[in-house]
Design an enzyme around this catalytic site. Structure first.
Site, PDB file in Angstrom:
ATOM      1  N   ILE A  12       0.811  -1.090  -0.102  1.00 58.43           N
ATOM      2  CA  ILE A  12       0.048   0.078   0.016  1.00 58.43           C
ATOM      3  C   ILE A  12       0.824   1.230   0.157  1.00 58.43           C
ATOM      4  O   ILE A  12       0.628   2.394  -0.749  1.00 58.43           O
ATOM      5  CB  ILE A  12      -0.958  -0.048   1.163  1.00 58.43           C
ATOM      6  N   LEU A  72       2.068   3.897   7.443  1.00 58.44           N
ATOM      7  CA  LEU A  72       1.656   2.835   7.183  1.00 58.44           C
ATOM      8  C   LEU A  72       2.451   1.530   7.629  1.00 58.44           C
ATOM      9  O   LEU A  72       1.770   0.398   7.731  1.00 58.44           O
ATOM     10  CB  LEU A  72       1.493   2.726   5.485  1.00 58.44           C
ATOM     11  N   TYR A 141      -3.667  -7.165  17.200  1.00 59.81           N
ATOM     12  CA  TYR A 141      -3.576  -6.235  15.895  1.00 59.81           C
ATOM     13  C   TYR A 141      -4.762  -5.383  16.045  1.00 59.81           C
ATOM     14  O   TYR A 141      -4.326  -4.100  15.900  1.00 59.81           O
ATOM     15  CB  TYR A 141      -3.606  -7.133  14.770  1.00 59.81           C
ATOM     16  N   LYS A 145      -4.207  -1.148  16.629  1.00 59.64           N
ATOM     17  CA  LYS A 145      -4.804  -0.088  15.771  1.00 59.64           C
ATOM     18  C   LYS A 145      -5.614   0.630  16.600  1.00 59.64           C
ATOM     19  O   LYS A 145      -5.556   2.227  16.442  1.00 59.64           O
ATOM     20  CB  LYS A 145      -5.465  -0.650  14.609  1.00 59.64           C
ATOM     21  N   VAL A 184      -5.637 -12.860   1.151  1.00 57.76           N
ATOM     22  CA  VAL A 184      -5.840 -14.093   0.463  1.00 57.76           C
ATOM     23  C   VAL A 184      -5.960 -13.812  -1.099  1.00 57.76           C
ATOM     24  O   VAL A 184      -5.530 -14.596  -2.186  1.00 57.76           O
ATOM     25  CB  VAL A 184      -7.290 -14.263   0.828  1.00 57.76           C
ATOM     26  N   ARG A 208     -15.848 -10.380   3.098  1.00 60.76           N
ATOM     27  CA  ARG A 208     -15.088  -9.298   3.284  1.00 60.76           C
ATOM     28  C   ARG A 208     -15.397  -7.990   2.425  1.00 60.76           C
ATOM     29  O   ARG A 208     -15.831  -8.280   1.508  1.00 60.76           O
ATOM     30  CB  ARG A 208     -13.368  -9.612   3.298  1.00 60.76           C
TER      31      ARG A 208
END
Length: 313
Positions: A12, A72, A141, A145, A184, A208
Site C-alpha cells: 500500500i 503505514l 492487532y 490499531k 487471500v 469481506r
C-alpha cells in the site's frame, strides 16, 4: 510539500508514494525492508532504511521536517499478533509513539494513519459498519490499531497535531506480497498462475469488503488535502464471500480448477463490511475499481511478474 511515508516500499505504501508524486510533492519512504521492496518505489522517491522504533527513524523526521507523515508501517499479521502480542504492541504502539514524538517537535502539519476497518470493529452489529460502530477488536492487532487512534486523539488534544485515521477494509492489488503477511487475493493469484491448488478455509461463505490498493492510496492524498480530523472508513460497502472472490480470480487467470476446502480457522470473523458514506462526504472519495476489474488487474500484475516482458494493464 514534503511527505514522509512509513512502510513506503510496501504494497500500500508504494502506491501512496506514487499518489503524492503525481500531486507534485516531494516524497521520502521510510521502510526497514522487512516486507517492502525497493523495486516497488518510483526512482524519484528517496528511501531511508530504518525501523520505525529506532532512534534513526526519529532523527530522520526531525532532520527532514516533513509537512505530512503517512504512517503505514506496521506489524499487520493478525495470527502473529495472537501468537506474540508483545511484538505486535512493540511495533504498532511503541513504534508509532516514536514517530509521533518526533512529529510533534518537527512541525508536521498532519498525520495520516493507516488503521483497520475490519479488525477494529470485531463482529459487527450492522452491515456495513459506520465509524460510530462500537470498536471491540478480537485480536491484538486490532487492539494496537485502536490504541494508535487513541494516541492520535491525545496528540491532537495536547499538542494540536491534526490527524486522519483511515480505517481500511481488505486491501488488495498489484504489489501485494503473496508470502508472509499476505492477503487471500495475492495468495490465490500466485497459486492460480503457477497451476497450484487453492484452499478455502471453511465453506467460503465468510465475507469481506475488498478495496483496490490504488484507490486506498488516493484516499491518503485526499485526507491530506481536506480539512478533517478523525476516523474515516475506506472501503466499498460491498460484502463479497470468499467463494465469489475465488471465482473472479480464477476467471481472470483463465483457470477452471475448483478450490479445495479445509476446516475453518477458529475465531475467524464471519462477516466484515464498512460504510464509506463519510469518506464520500468529507473527502470526496469513493472506490473507482470494482472487484471484477481489480481482480483482472491484479492477476495481470502477477502474470507479468511471473513472465517478465508480458504486457499488463
Amino acid at each position: 510539500m514534503k511527505v514522509l511515508v512509513t512502510g513506503g516500499a510496501g504494497f500500500i505504501g508504494s502506491h501512496v508514494c506514487d499518489e503524492f508524486l503525481r500531486g507534485g510533492h516531494e516524497v521520502i519512504a521510510l521502510d526497514d525492508l522487512s516486507g517492502g521492496r525497493k523495486e516497488n518505489l518510483d526512482p524519484r522517491v528517496r528511501l531511508a532504511v530504518h525501523d520505525i522504533r529506532s532512534r534513526e527513524a526519529s532523527e530522520l523526521i526531525k532532520a527532514e521536517k516533513p509537512d505530512v507523515l503517512c504512517h503505514l508501517a506496521a506489524q499487520m499479521d493478525v495470527r502473529r499478533s495472537v501468537d506474540d502480542p508483545g511484538f505486535d504492541a512493540d511495533v504498532n504502539i511503541r513504534g508509532m509513539l516514536n514517530l509521533l514524538e518526533a512529529a510533534r517537535v518537527s512541525g508536521v502539519k498532519k498525520v495520516i494513519f493507516s488503521s483497520t476497518g475490519g479488525a477494529i470493529y470485531g463482529e459487527q452489529d450492522v452491515f456495513p459498519a459506520p465509524e460510530s460502530h462500537a470498536t471491540r477488536p478480537v485480536s491484538p492487532y486490532g487492539v494496537s490499531k485502536a490504541a494508535g487512534e487513541l494516541y492520535l486523539g491525545y496528540y491532537k488534544a495536547q499538542y494540536g497535531l491534526p490527524y486522519v485515521a483511515l480505517r481500511y477494509a481488505n486491501v488488495y492489488g498489484p504489489r501485494q506480497n503473496p508470502h508472509g503477511e499476505a492477503g487471500v487475493v495475492a495468495i490465490f493469484c500466485q497459486r492460480l498462475l503457477s497451476g497450484q491448488g487453492c484452499t478455502i478455509f471453511g465453506e467460503g461463505k465468510q465475507t469481506r469488503d475488498f478495496v483496490f490498493g490504488p484507490d486506498v492510496a488516493r484516499a491518503n492524498r485526499l485526507a491530506f488535502e481536506k480539512d478533517y480530523v478523525g476516523a474515516i472508513n475506506i472501503g466499498t460497502g460491498v460484502e463479497t464471500d470468499i467463494n465469489r472472490l475465488y471465482g473472479l480470480l480464477a476467471e481472470a487467470a483463465g483457470s477452471s480448477a475448483p478450490a479445495a476446502h479445509a476446516p475453518g480457522k477458529p475465531g475467524e470473523q464471519l462477516r466484515s463490511c464498512i460504510d464509506n458514506s463519510l469518506a464520500k462526504k468529507v473527502l470526496g472519495w469513493e472506490p473507482t475499481v470494482d472487484l471484477r476489474e481489480g481482480a483482472r488487474r491484479t492477476v495481470a500484475y502477477f502474470r507479468e511478474k511471473a513472465e517478465p516482458g508480458r504486457a499488463h494493464g
